[in-house]
Design a protein around this motif. Structure first.
Motif, PDB file in Angstrom:
ATOM      1  N   LEU A  42       6.427  14.179  -4.535  1.00 20.13           N
ATOM      2  CA  LEU A  42       6.433  15.232  -5.544  1.00 20.13           C
ATOM      3  C   LEU A  42       5.672  14.764  -6.777  1.00 20.13           C
ATOM      4  N   GLY A  43       5.115  15.713  -7.514  1.00 19.07           N
ATOM      5  CA  GLY A  43       4.459  15.422  -8.781  1.00 19.07           C
ATOM      6  C   GLY A  43       3.326  14.425  -8.659  1.00 19.07           C
ATOM      7  N   TYR A  44       3.372  13.406  -9.497  1.00 18.24           N
ATOM      8  CA  TYR A  44       2.307  12.412  -9.583  1.00 18.24           C
ATOM      9  C   TYR A  44       2.062  11.722  -8.245  1.00 18.24           C
ATOM     10  N   PHE A  45       3.118  11.450  -7.491  1.00 20.79           N
ATOM     11  CA  PHE A  45       2.949  10.775  -6.199  1.00 20.79           C
ATOM     12  C   PHE A  45       2.184  11.666  -5.206  1.00 20.79           C
ATOM     13  N   SER A  46       2.369  12.963  -5.305  1.00 23.89           N
ATOM     14  CA  SER A  46       1.606  13.888  -4.474  1.00 23.89           C
ATOM     15  C   SER A  46       0.134  13.874  -4.864  1.00 23.89           C
ATOM     16  N   GLN A  47      -0.133  13.763  -6.158  1.00 24.13           N
ATOM     17  CA  GLN A  47      -1.518  13.684  -6.629  1.00 24.13           C
ATOM     18  C   GLN A  47      -2.192  12.413  -6.118  1.00 24.13           C
ATOM     19  N   ILE A  48      -1.483  11.300  -6.165  1.00 25.79           N
ATOM     20  CA  ILE A  48      -2.053  10.022  -5.731  1.00 25.79           C
ATOM     21  C   ILE A  48      -2.370  10.054  -4.232  1.00 25.79           C
ATOM     22  N   THR A  49      -1.434  10.538  -3.441  1.00 27.79           N
ATOM     23  CA  THR A  49      -1.586  10.497  -1.982  1.00 27.79           C
ATOM     24  C   THR A  49      -2.423  11.657  -1.446  1.00 27.79           C
ATOM     25  N   GLY A  50      -2.487  12.739  -2.202  1.00 28.49           N
ATOM     26  CA  GLY A  50      -3.171  13.930  -1.712  1.00 28.49           C
ATOM     27  C   GLY A  50      -2.345  14.661  -0.658  1.00 28.49           C
ATOM     28  N   LYS A  51      -1.067  14.310  -0.579  1.00 29.37           N
ATOM     29  CA  LYS A  51      -0.177  14.905   0.425  1.00 29.37           C
ATOM     30  C   LYS A  51       1.140  15.303  -0.224  1.00 29.37           C
ATOM     31  N   ARG A  52       1.794  16.244   0.414  1.00 25.45           N
ATOM     32  CA  ARG A  52       3.155  16.601   0.010  1.00 25.45           C
ATOM     33  C   ARG A  52       4.177  15.895   0.894  1.00 25.45           C
ATOM     34  N   GLU A  53       3.821  15.691   2.158  1.00 25.20           N
ATOM     35  CA  GLU A  53       4.749  15.069   3.111  1.00 25.20           C
ATOM     36  C   GLU A  53       3.986  14.170   4.067  1.00 25.20           C
ATOM     37  N   GLU A  54       4.719  13.213   4.608  1.00 28.78           N
ATOM     38  CA  GLU A  54       4.108  12.289   5.559  1.00 28.78           C
ATOM     39  C   GLU A  54       5.188  11.700   6.458  1.00 28.78           C
ATOM     40  N   LYS A  55       4.825  11.492   7.700  1.00 23.19           N
ATOM     41  CA  LYS A  55       5.694  10.803   8.659  1.00 23.19           C
ATOM     42  C   LYS A  55       5.264   9.340   8.663  1.00 23.19           C
ATOM     43  N   VAL A  56       6.235   8.418   8.508  1.00 22.58           N
ATOM     44  CA  VAL A  56       5.925   6.990   8.412  1.00 22.58           C
ATOM     45  C   VAL A  56       6.710   6.232   9.477  1.00 22.58           C
ATOM     46  N   SER A  57       6.030   5.331  10.146  1.00 25.21           N
ATOM     47  CA  SER A  57       6.661   4.477  11.139  1.00 25.21           C
ATOM     48  C   SER A  57       6.966   3.116  10.499  1.00 25.21           C
ATOM     49  N   LEU A  58       8.224   2.681  10.621  1.00 25.29           N
ATOM     50  CA  LEU A  58       8.678   1.409  10.049  1.00 25.29           C
ATOM     51  C   LEU A  58       9.458   0.633  11.096  1.00 25.29           C
ATOM     52  N   ASP A  59       9.564  -0.670  10.868  1.00 24.08           N
ATOM     53  CA  ASP A  59      10.421  -1.480  11.725  1.00 24.08           C
ATOM     54  C   ASP A  59      11.876  -1.104  11.499  1.00 24.08           C
ATOM     55  N   ARG A  60      12.667  -1.217  12.535  1.00 24.58           N
ATOM     56  CA  ARG A  60      14.100  -0.926  12.445  1.00 24.58           C
ATOM     57  C   ARG A  60      14.730  -1.816  11.372  1.00 24.58           C
ATOM     58  N   GLY A  61      15.602  -1.237  10.556  1.00 22.63           N
ATOM     59  CA  GLY A  61      16.283  -1.982   9.505  1.00 22.63           C
ATOM     60  C   GLY A  61      15.497  -2.107   8.214  1.00 22.63           C
ATOM     61  N   ALA A  62      14.334  -1.459   8.127  1.00 19.84           N
ATOM     62  CA  ALA A  62      13.522  -1.522   6.908  1.00 19.84           C
ATOM     63  C   ALA A  62      14.268  -0.882   5.741  1.00 19.84           C
ATOM     64  N   THR A  63      13.944  -1.355   4.548  1.00 20.09           N
ATOM     65  CA  THR A  63      14.551  -0.824   3.324  1.00 20.09           C
ATOM     66  C   THR A  63      13.576   0.123   2.619  1.00 20.09           C
ATOM     67  N   VAL A  64      14.059   0.781   1.582  1.00 19.38           N
ATOM     68  CA  VAL A  64      13.196   1.621   0.750  1.00 19.38           C
ATOM     69  C   VAL A  64      12.071   0.765   0.162  1.00 19.38           C
ATOM     70  N   GLU A  65      12.378  -0.460  -0.225  1.00 20.12           N
ATOM     71  CA  GLU A  65      11.358  -1.350  -0.783  1.00 20.12           C
ATOM     72  C   GLU A  65      10.235  -1.604   0.222  1.00 20.12           C
ATOM     73  N   VAL A  66      10.579  -1.828   1.473  1.00 19.88           N
ATOM     74  CA  VAL A  66       9.571  -2.025   2.519  1.00 19.88           C
ATOM     75  C   VAL A  66       8.712  -0.771   2.663  1.00 19.88           C
ATOM     76  N   LEU A  67       9.346   0.374   2.642  1.00 22.34           N
ATOM     77  CA  LEU A  67       8.609   1.644   2.707  1.00 22.34           C
ATOM     78  C   LEU A  67       7.631   1.761   1.552  1.00 22.34           C
ATOM     79  N   LEU A  68       8.102   1.500   0.337  1.00 18.83           N
ATOM     80  CA  LEU A  68       7.240   1.619  -0.844  1.00 18.83           C
ATOM     81  C   LEU A  68       6.068   0.644  -0.778  1.00 18.83           C
ATOM     82  N   ASN A  69       6.318  -0.573  -0.327  1.00 19.69           N
ATOM     83  CA  ASN A  69       5.236  -1.551  -0.183  1.00 19.69           C
ATOM     84  C   ASN A  69       4.218  -1.099   0.854  1.00 19.69           C
ATOM     85  N   SER A  70       4.691  -0.523   1.947  1.00 16.86           N
ATOM     86  CA  SER A  70       3.806  -0.003   2.983  1.00 16.86           C
ATOM     87  C   SER A  70       2.934   1.129   2.433  1.00 16.86           C
TER      88      SER A  70
END
Length: 87
Positions: free
Chosen positions: A8-36
């Motif tokens: 939403l907002g600024y993050f949508s501007q940066i990514t050029g997307k409103r939504e995205e499907k992301v594949s992560l390793d099992r047990g990943a944290t929000v921090e891992v997601l943000l780093n990815s």
């Protein structure tokens, strides 16, 4: 595992997307997601994460506000946004 991220907002501007499907390793944290996402979207996304303003960012997992240590599960829905003002 797969999680669904809504920008939403600024993050949508940066990514050029409103939504995205992301594949992560099992047990990943929000921090891992943000780093990815920072690796994928580069300097502007990384700067937004490291900015003082990010401390006020809202991260929701399945509608619940969480911090970056929260473990994610398959199918979780994450929203990343700065607080919205109004008046």
């Amino acid at each position: 595992m797969i999680v669904f991220v809504k920008f939403l907002g600024y993050f949508s501007q940066i990514t050029g997307k409103r939504e995205e499907k992301v594949s992560l390793d099992r047990g990943a944290t929000v921090e891992v997601l943000l780093n990815s996402l920072a690796k994928k979207y580069g300097k502007r996304f990384e700067e937004a994460l490291s900015s003082r303003a990010f401390r006020s960012a809202v991260i929701l997992v399945n509608g619940e506000q969480v911090d970056v240590s929260r473990k994610l599960n398959h199918g979780d829905r994450i929203v990343i946004s700065f607080p919205m003002g109004g008046g």
